[in-house]
Design a protein around this motif. Structure first.
Motif, PDB file in Angstrom:
ATOM      1  N   GLN A  75       0.836  -1.201   0.000  1.00  0.00           N
ATOM      2  CA  GLN A  75       0.000   0.000   0.000  1.00  0.00           C
ATOM      3  C   GLN A  75       0.876   1.259   0.000  1.00  0.00           C
ATOM      4  OE1 GLN A  75      -2.147  -1.023   3.552  1.00  0.00           O
ATOM      5  NE2 GLN A  75      -3.983  -1.599   2.406  1.00  0.00           N
ATOM      6  N   PHE A  76       1.973   1.202   0.744  1.00  0.00           N
ATOM      7  CA  PHE A  76       2.909   2.324   0.779  1.00  0.00           C
ATOM      8  C   PHE A  76       3.451   2.606  -0.620  1.00  0.00           C
ATOM      9  CE2 PHE A  76       7.149   4.094   1.079  1.00  0.00           C
ATOM     10  CZ  PHE A  76       6.996   5.123   1.993  1.00  0.00           C
ATOM     11  N   ARG A  77       3.876   1.549  -1.311  1.00  0.00           N
ATOM     12  CA  ARG A  77       4.415   1.722  -2.673  1.00  0.00           C
ATOM     13  C   ARG A  77       3.349   2.316  -3.608  1.00  0.00           C
ATOM     14  NH1 ARG A  77       6.307  -3.508  -1.343  1.00  0.00           N
ATOM     15  NH2 ARG A  77       8.502  -3.442  -0.803  1.00  0.00           N
ATOM     16  N   GLU A  78       2.120   1.828  -3.471  1.00  0.00           N
ATOM     17  CA  GLU A  78       1.027   2.340  -4.302  1.00  0.00           C
ATOM     18  C   GLU A  78       0.757   3.808  -3.995  1.00  0.00           C
ATOM     19  OE1 GLU A  78      -3.680   1.377  -5.199  1.00  0.00           O
ATOM     20  OE2 GLU A  78      -2.461  -0.110  -4.159  1.00  0.00           O
ATOM     21  N   LEU A  79       0.743   4.160  -2.730  1.00  0.00           N
ATOM     22  CA  LEU A  79       0.530   5.556  -2.341  1.00  0.00           C
ATOM     23  C   LEU A  79       1.676   6.431  -2.821  1.00  0.00           C
ATOM     24  CD1 LEU A  79      -1.281   7.567  -0.830  1.00  0.00           C
ATOM     25  CD2 LEU A  79      -0.045   6.980   1.268  1.00  0.00           C
ATOM     26  N   TYR A  80       2.890   5.910  -2.755  1.00  0.00           N
ATOM     27  CA  TYR A  80       4.056   6.680  -3.211  1.00  0.00           C
ATOM     28  C   TYR A  80       3.955   7.004  -4.702  1.00  0.00           C
ATOM     29  CZ  TYR A  80       8.828   8.212  -3.921  1.00  0.00           C
ATOM     30  OH  TYR A  80       9.930   8.956  -4.262  1.00  0.00           O
ATOM     31  N   ASP A  81       3.354   6.106  -5.468  1.00  0.00           N
ATOM     32  CA  ASP A  81       3.163   6.353  -6.897  1.00  0.00           C
ATOM     33  C   ASP A  81       2.273   7.581  -7.145  1.00  0.00           C
ATOM     34  OD1 ASP A  81       4.781   4.246  -7.588  1.00  0.00           O
ATOM     35  OD2 ASP A  81       3.125   2.829  -7.874  1.00  0.00           O
ATOM     36  N   TYR A  82       1.429   7.930  -6.193  1.00  0.00           N
ATOM     37  CA  TYR A  82       0.573   9.111  -6.310  1.00  0.00           C
ATOM     38  C   TYR A  82       1.311  10.406  -5.964  1.00  0.00           C
ATOM     39  CZ  TYR A  82      -3.869   6.631  -6.929  1.00  0.00           C
ATOM     40  OH  TYR A  82      -4.899   5.879  -7.417  1.00  0.00           O
ATOM     41  N   CYS A  83       2.469  10.309  -5.351  1.00  0.00           N
ATOM     42  CA  CYS A  83       3.197  11.513  -4.910  1.00  0.00           C
ATOM     43  C   CYS A  83       3.864  12.181  -6.108  1.00  0.00           C
ATOM     44  CB  CYS A  83       4.241  11.156  -3.855  1.00  0.00           C
ATOM     45  SG  CYS A  83       3.542  10.647  -2.289  1.00  0.00           S
ATOM     46  N   GLU A  84       3.379  13.343  -6.420  1.00  0.00           N
ATOM     47  CA  GLU A  84       3.932  14.112  -7.530  1.00  0.00           C
ATOM     48  C   GLU A  84       4.713  15.298  -6.985  1.00  0.00           C
ATOM     49  OE1 GLU A  84       0.749  15.112 -10.172  1.00  0.00           O
ATOM     50  OE2 GLU A  84       0.629  13.070 -10.923  1.00  0.00           O
ATOM     51  N   PRO A  85       5.629  15.836  -7.782  1.00  0.00           N
ATOM     52  CA  PRO A  85       6.374  17.015  -7.327  1.00  0.00           C
ATOM     53  C   PRO A  85       5.424  18.166  -6.995  1.00  0.00           C
ATOM     54  CG  PRO A  85       7.353  16.097  -9.316  1.00  0.00           C
ATOM     55  CD  PRO A  85       6.052  15.377  -9.095  1.00  0.00           C
ATOM     56  N   VAL A  86       5.782  18.903  -5.970  1.00  0.00           N
ATOM     57  CA  VAL A  86       4.972  20.036  -5.534  1.00  0.00           C
ATOM     58  C   VAL A  86       5.574  21.309  -6.120  1.00  0.00           C
ATOM     59  CG1 VAL A  86       4.181  21.336  -3.519  1.00  0.00           C
ATOM     60  CG2 VAL A  86       4.376  18.845  -3.399  1.00  0.00           C
ATOM     61  N   PRO A  87       4.782  22.066  -6.893  1.00  0.00           N
ATOM     62  CA  PRO A  87       5.319  23.303  -7.465  1.00  0.00           C
ATOM     63  C   PRO A  87       5.683  24.312  -6.371  1.00  0.00           C
ATOM     64  CG  PRO A  87       3.149  22.781  -8.378  1.00  0.00           C
ATOM     65  CD  PRO A  87       3.401  21.829  -7.265  1.00  0.00           C
ATOM     66  N   ARG A  88       6.786  24.987  -6.592  1.00  0.00           N
ATOM     67  CA  ARG A  88       7.203  26.070  -5.702  1.00  0.00           C
ATOM     68  C   ARG A  88       7.903  27.108  -6.564  1.00  0.00           C
ATOM     69  NH1 ARG A  88      12.687  25.813  -5.272  1.00  0.00           N
ATOM     70  NH2 ARG A  88      13.603  23.734  -5.285  1.00  0.00           N
ATOM     71  N   GLU A  89       8.128  28.244  -5.993  1.00  0.00           N
ATOM     72  CA  GLU A  89       8.798  29.307  -6.726  1.00  0.00           C
ATOM     73  C   GLU A  89      10.189  28.850  -7.144  1.00  0.00           C
ATOM     74  OE1 GLU A  89      10.359  33.727  -5.685  1.00  0.00           O
ATOM     75  OE2 GLU A  89       8.346  33.212  -4.987  1.00  0.00           O
ATOM     76  N   GLY A  90      10.431  28.875  -8.433  1.00  0.00           N
ATOM     77  CA  GLY A  90      11.740  28.479  -8.941  1.00  0.00           C
ATOM     78  C   GLY A  90      11.892  27.003  -9.231  1.00  0.00           C
ATOM     79  N   GLY A  91      10.842  26.209  -9.161  1.00  0.00           N
ATOM     80  CA  GLY A  91      10.965  24.794  -9.476  1.00  0.00           C
ATOM     81  C   GLY A  91       9.934  23.928  -8.791  1.00  0.00           C
ATOM     82  N   HIS A  92      10.367  22.764  -8.406  1.00  0.00           N
ATOM     83  CA  HIS A  92       9.493  21.782  -7.763  1.00  0.00           C
ATOM     84  C   HIS A  92      10.193  21.163  -6.566  1.00  0.00           C
ATOM     85  CE1 HIS A  92       7.694  21.919 -11.805  1.00  0.00           C
ATOM     86  NE2 HIS A  92       6.578  21.579 -11.193  1.00  0.00           N
ATOM     87  N   ASP A  93       9.395  20.726  -5.596  1.00  0.00           N
ATOM     88  CA  ASP A  93       9.890  19.938  -4.472  1.00  0.00           C
ATOM     89  C   ASP A  93       9.436  18.507  -4.682  1.00  0.00           C
ATOM     90  OD1 ASP A  93      11.234  21.866  -3.013  1.00  0.00           O
ATOM     91  OD2 ASP A  93       9.453  22.446  -1.878  1.00  0.00           O
ATOM     92  N   TYR A  94      10.374  17.594  -4.603  1.00  0.00           N
ATOM     93  CA  TYR A  94      10.063  16.187  -4.810  1.00  0.00           C
ATOM     94  C   TYR A  94       9.832  15.491  -3.472  1.00  0.00           C
ATOM     95  CZ  TYR A  94      11.412  17.056  -9.578  1.00  0.00           C
ATOM     96  OH  TYR A  94      11.462  17.562 -10.850  1.00  0.00           O
ATOM     97  N   VAL A  95       8.916  14.549  -3.475  1.00  0.00           N
ATOM     98  CA  VAL A  95       8.620  13.765  -2.279  1.00  0.00           C
ATOM     99  C   VAL A  95       9.431  12.478  -2.359  1.00  0.00           C
ATOM    100  CG1 VAL A  95       6.829  12.503  -1.039  1.00  0.00           C
ATOM    101  CG2 VAL A  95       6.312  14.722  -2.044  1.00  0.00           C
ATOM    102  N   PHE A  96      10.196  12.210  -1.323  1.00  0.00           N
ATOM    103  CA  PHE A  96      10.982  10.982  -1.244  1.00  0.00           C
ATOM    104  C   PHE A  96      10.249   9.982  -0.354  1.00  0.00           C
ATOM    105  CE2 PHE A  96      13.884  14.496  -2.013  1.00  0.00           C
ATOM    106  CZ  PHE A  96      14.496  14.060  -3.187  1.00  0.00           C
ATOM    107  N   LYS A  97      10.639   8.724  -0.443  1.00  0.00           N
ATOM    108  CA  LYS A  97       9.978   7.686   0.354  1.00  0.00           C
ATOM    109  C   LYS A  97      10.101   7.977   1.845  1.00  0.00           C
ATOM    110  CE  LYS A  97      10.230   4.097  -3.103  1.00  0.00           C
ATOM    111  NZ  LYS A  97      10.834   2.852  -3.534  1.00  0.00           N
TER     112      LYS A  97
END
Length: 168
Positions: A75-97
Motif C-alpha cells: 500500500q505504501f508503494r502504491e501511495l508513493y506512486d501518487y506523490c507528484e512534485p509540488v510546485p514552488r517558486e523556482g521549481g518543484h519539491d520532490y517527495v521521497f519515500k
C-alpha cells in the motif's frame, strides 16, 4: 558496553532468536554519570556507523513497518506512486519515500515534529514540518481527488455501491 557482532544481523540489529527471549521489566534504573556517558557514546558510535535507511522500506520487516505506518509495504508503494512534485517558486519539491514514511508515521502515531526530527534524522523541527506539509500538498494534487470526496465517484457508482435495496 558493546554487543558481540555474532548477535547482530546484517543491519546491525539484534537477531530475531535473541529478541524472542527478551523480557520487559518495568523498574526504575539509576544511571550514574560515567555509565550514562558511556551509553551515549555507544549510541553515537552506532548512529555514525549504521545510519537508518528510511528511504528503503525493504530494510524493515513487515511487522516493524506495521508498527510505524498505517499501511502495508505494498500500500505504501502504491501511495508513493501518487506523490507528484509540488510546485514552488523556482521549481518543484520532490517527495521521497522517507518523507512519505514520516508523514504516515505522524498520522498513525501522532508523534511531535520534534520527536520525528530526531528519529528520522532531519536537521530541524522546521524541516520536518516542511516535509510533512510537502507530502500533504503532493497527495492533495492527485491522490485525494481520485480517491476521496465527491469527485472521486460518480453518482451511479455511489448508488450501486452504497445505496441499499431497502432505501430504494
Amino acid at each position: 558496553m558493546g554487543v558481540c557482532q555474532q548477535h547482530l544481523d546484517e543491519n546491525g540489529m539484534l537477531i530475531r532468536q535473541l529478541m524472542a527471549g527478551l523480557r520487559f521489566v518495568n523498574r526504575l534504573y539509576v544511571i550514574k554519570g560515567p555509565q550514562l556517558l558511556a551509553f551515549l557514546q555507544e549510541l553515537r558510535t552506532v548512529n555514525n556507523t549504521e545510519k537508518w535507511k528510511y528511504h528503503d522500506i525493504n530494510k524493515f520487516t513487515d511487522e516493524e513497518f506495521k508498527y510505524m505506518c498505517p499501511t502495508s509495504k505494498d500500500q505504501f508503494r502504491e501511495l508513493y506512486d501518487y506523490c507528484e512534485p509540488v510546485p514552488r517558486e523556482g521549481g518543484h519539491d520532490y517527495v521521497f519515500k522517507k518523507d512519505l514514511l514520516v508523514f504516515l508515521c505522524k498520522l498513525k502515531q501522532g508523534l511531535s515534529n520534534n520527536f520525528l526530527t530526531v528519529i528520522f534524522d532531519y536537521s530541524s523541527r522546521q524541516s520536518t514540518s516542511y516535509v510533512i506539509a510537502k507530502v500533504r500538498k503532493s497527495l492533495m494534487q492527485r491522490f485525494v481527488p481520485k480517491n476521496i470526496g465527491l469527485q472521486s465517484i460518480t453518482c451511479q457508482q455511489y448508488i450501486e455501491q452504497y445505496v441499499t435495496d431497502f432505501v430504494n
